[in-house]
Scaffold this motif. Structure first.
Motif, PDB file in Angstrom:
ATOM      1  N   UNK A  70       0.794  -1.437   0.074  1.00 50.04           N
ATOM      2  CA  UNK A  70       0.062   0.026   0.055  1.00 50.04           C
ATOM      3  C   UNK A  70       0.642   0.990  -0.011  1.00 50.04           C
ATOM      4  N   UNK A  71       1.925   1.416   0.770  1.00 44.77           N
ATOM      5  CA  UNK A  71       2.866   2.264   1.029  1.00 44.77           C
ATOM      6  C   UNK A  71       3.353   2.679  -0.422  1.00 44.77           C
ATOM      7  N   UNK A  72       4.058   1.422  -0.973  1.00 46.74           N
ATOM      8  CA  UNK A  72       4.768   1.661  -2.216  1.00 46.74           C
ATOM      9  C   UNK A  72       3.928   2.034  -3.310  1.00 46.74           C
ATOM     10  N   UNK A  73       2.543   1.725  -3.418  1.00 41.21           N
ATOM     11  CA  UNK A  73       1.363   1.992  -4.345  1.00 41.21           C
ATOM     12  C   UNK A  73       1.060   3.607  -4.130  1.00 41.21           C
ATOM     13  N   UNK A  74       0.856   3.819  -3.163  1.00 39.85           N
ATOM     14  CA  UNK A  74       0.736   5.454  -2.666  1.00 39.85           C
ATOM     15  C   UNK A  74       1.981   6.330  -3.265  1.00 39.85           C
ATOM     16  N   UNK A  75       3.089   6.070  -3.097  1.00 43.93           N
ATOM     17  CA  UNK A  75       4.309   6.586  -3.221  1.00 43.93           C
ATOM     18  C   UNK A  75       4.340   6.885  -4.927  1.00 43.93           C
ATOM     19  N   UNK A  76       4.277   5.636  -5.471  1.00 44.46           N
ATOM     20  CA  UNK A  76       4.310   5.475  -6.954  1.00 44.46           C
ATOM     21  C   UNK A  76       3.293   6.398  -7.489  1.00 44.46           C
ATOM     22  N   UNK A  77       2.212   6.178  -6.910  1.00 41.63           N
ATOM     23  CA  UNK A  77       0.855   7.123  -7.462  1.00 41.63           C
ATOM     24  C   UNK A  77       1.040   8.606  -7.428  1.00 41.63           C
ATOM     25  N   UNK A  78       1.264   8.765  -6.223  1.00 41.07           N
ATOM     26  CA  UNK A  78       1.766  10.361  -6.107  1.00 41.07           C
ATOM     27  C   UNK A  78       2.688  11.030  -6.942  1.00 41.07           C
ATOM     28  N   UNK A  79       3.801  10.151  -6.934  1.00 34.36           N
ATOM     29  CA  UNK A  79       5.067  10.731  -7.719  1.00 34.36           C
ATOM     30  C   UNK A  79       4.608  10.608  -9.080  1.00 34.36           C
ATOM     31  N   UNK A  80       4.033   9.599  -9.871  1.00 36.73           N
ATOM     32  CA  UNK A  80       3.499   9.704 -11.186  1.00 36.73           C
ATOM     33  C   UNK A  80       2.692  10.845 -11.546  1.00 36.73           C
ATOM     34  N   UNK A  81       1.734  10.944 -10.677  1.00 37.15           N
ATOM     35  CA  UNK A  81       0.479  12.006 -10.884  1.00 37.15           C
ATOM     36  C   UNK A  81       1.235  13.330 -10.740  1.00 37.15           C
ATOM     37  N   UNK A  82       2.243  13.732 -10.026  1.00 37.06           N
ATOM     38  CA  UNK A  82       2.910  14.954  -9.923  1.00 37.06           C
ATOM     39  C   UNK A  82       3.860  15.092 -11.368  1.00 37.06           C
ATOM     40  N   UNK A  83       4.547  14.082 -11.745  1.00 36.28           N
ATOM     41  CA  UNK A  83       5.307  14.255 -12.780  1.00 36.28           C
ATOM     42  C   UNK A  83       4.297  14.386 -14.110  1.00 36.28           C
ATOM     43  N   UNK A  84       3.081  13.864 -14.118  1.00 37.68           N
ATOM     44  CA  UNK A  84       2.300  14.281 -15.272  1.00 37.68           C
ATOM     45  C   UNK A  84       1.849  15.607 -15.184  1.00 37.68           C
ATOM     46  N   UNK A  85       1.457  15.874 -13.981  1.00 38.15           N
ATOM     47  CA  UNK A  85       0.989  17.390 -13.932  1.00 38.15           C
ATOM     48  C   UNK A  85       1.932  18.285 -14.435  1.00 38.15           C
ATOM     49  N   UNK A  86       3.183  18.267 -13.786  1.00 40.94           N
ATOM     50  CA  UNK A  86       4.314  19.239 -13.886  1.00 40.94           C
ATOM     51  C   UNK A  86       4.363  19.283 -15.548  1.00 40.94           C
ATOM     52  N   UNK A  87       4.657  17.763 -16.074  1.00 43.04           N
ATOM     53  CA  UNK A  87       4.804  18.095 -17.902  1.00 43.04           C
ATOM     54  C   UNK A  87       3.460  18.740 -18.440  1.00 43.04           C
ATOM     55  N   UNK A  88       2.374  18.464 -18.064  1.00 47.27           N
ATOM     56  CA  UNK A  88       1.217  19.133 -18.590  1.00 47.27           C
ATOM     57  C   UNK A  88       1.343  20.546 -18.539  1.00 47.27           C
ATOM     58  N   UNK A  89       1.611  21.044 -16.988  1.00 43.56           N
ATOM     59  CA  UNK A  89       1.868  22.503 -16.875  1.00 43.56           C
ATOM     60  C   UNK A  89       2.714  23.095 -17.794  1.00 43.56           C
TER      61      UNK A  89
END
Length: 430
Positions: free
Chosen positions: A20-39
């Protein structure tokens, strides 16, 4: 909950938590990278749109003074800031970017659906991976716990056998230097030391009794030659007690060994019981009515047993004597098939006896309940007979010793005993 279950649950819970912890970390990191790239991409488009509008050229996908702008984005633009905003509550996710140029509000937007879909697909993969990893950890954990649990159970069973008197019980050493291997060595070392100490104790006890046998016999003979009188009676009584105690110690030593064998024949259990109880009453020193009391024999159902009659009589006589000495009259001996019960009306057996069984040379003098050697000899004789001797305190009060000879029963029959009758040791000969 056993140790295997506890270890399995602990490993499974740990694996699930890590997943669960690894999933949350990967989800958060991926979402942050996607949003930064789109911005970065939409901010580049916004900058180009502002430059074009300043030059009087408007791009087709550029919104000039649109009617609907997300509230947080409009508030930032009104403050003169160039801002971006991710809107997730509309029909589809949308990324907005806006800026002010003079009196005009310039806005560009871009669908965020592909990024959201990619994030959902990533979450599904993470859930599957986490679930499979947790299941694998559960299987591995239960397997490891099973192996460790078996080794620990073997250690516990061996320790129980040693506590029950099997001094030959040992654990089989296995390779390794883990804690369970150290426990195996410790249990075997403890068993060796305990066996050596008990053997030495038994040898010393038997040797002392043997050395005293001749002097005590001489003492008894000399006491018998004293002139009649109260002093002579006291000396003779003490000499008999010392002689009896010495014989008991020798019998305990013999029963502790492995050479004792039962000499069996077919006997009627009721008659054996009457013979054992006949003449056994309250020991010397009892006061009042107990001093003349005799045990009552009740034959509920007689049967024939293939056993050593002498050992059965010795066992029952010791149980009855103990009932008079440490309990209270009336003492009842009941024969019911292959089971003989000896009950008294005293305070009952002490908890130590019920928990650990009779222990030689251990008395309960502090509580007024002495055990002496009688019950120890009775337990040893029962063991030689292959019978089961148990002790209990019934709900109605008193103490109850049960000698179970059902394994030696040859078949039903009254053997001419008058089944269902009652009597005392004094009238059993009639």
């Amino acid at each position: 909950m056993g140790l295997r279950t506890k270890i399995g649950v602990a490993i499974t819970a740990t694996a699930a938590l890590v997943a669960v912890i690894m999933g949350l970390v990967v989800h958060h990191r991926t979402a942050t990278n996607q949003l930064e790239t789109a911005r970065e991409s939409i901010e580049t488009r916004l900058g180009a749109a502002v430059e074009d509008h300043a030059a009087g050229v408007d791009r087709p996908r550029t919104l000039i003074n649109p009617d609907r702008i997300p509230g947080p984005l409009r508030a930032a633009i009104d403050k003169g800031k160039r801002a971006t905003y991710l809107e997730l509550g509309g029909p589809e996710p949308m990324l907005w970017a806006g800026s002010r140029l003079g009196r005009d509000t310039i806005v560009v937007k871009h669908p965020y659906t592909r990024q959201a879909d990619n994030l959902r697909e990533l979450d599904e993969v993470l859930w599957w991976a986490g679930g499979l990893g947790t299941a694998f950890a559960c299987v591995v954990g239960v397997g490891l716990a099973t192996v460790a649990g078996r080794r620990l159970n073997a250690s516990a069973r061996t320790a129980e056998r040693i506590a029950q008197g099997d001094l030959s019980a040992r654990l089989r050493p296995r390779g390794g230097r883990d804690e369970i291997a150290r426990l195996t060595v410790a249990v075997n070392t403890m068993a060796d030391a305990l066996a050596a100490r008990l053997t030495a104790e038994r040898e010393v006890t038997a040797n002392i009794a043997h050395e005293l046998r001749t002097p005590v016999a001489g003492l008894v003979a000399a006491a018998a030659l004293l002139p009649p009188g109260r002093p002579a009676e006291m000396v003779q009584e003490r000499a008999r007690r010392v002689s009896g105690l010495m014989e008991d110690v020798l019998e305990v030593a013999r029963l502790d060994g492995s050479a004792e064998r039962a000499d069996t024949d077919v006997r009627a259990l009721g008659e054996l019981t009457r013979r054992a109880v006949r003449g056994v009453g309250a020991p010397e020193g009892a006061a009042g009515a107990a001093a003349t009391a005799e045990a009552e024999v009740r034959i509920v159902a007689d049967t024939l047993v293939e056993t050593d009659g002498r050992r059965v009589e010795r066992t029952l006589a010791n149980l009855v004597t103990n009932a008079f000495r440490h309990g209270r009259a009336p003492v009842v001996v009941e024969v019911d098939g292959g089971v003989v019960r000896v009950r008294d009306s005293g305070p009952g057996f002490p908890p130590e006896l019920l928990a650990q069984g009779p222990q030689r040379f251990r008395t309960g003098s502090g509580s007024g309940l002495g055990l002496g050697l009688g019950l120890t000899i009775a337990s040893g004789q029962a063991r030689v007979l292959g019978a089961r001797l148990t002790f209990a305190n019934p709900e109605g009060g008193g103490a109850e010793a049960t000698l179970d000879l059902r394994g030696a029963v040859r078949g039903p029959g009254d053997a001419g005993c008058g089944c269902g009758g009652t009597g005392t040791a004094a009238d059993a000969e009639a």
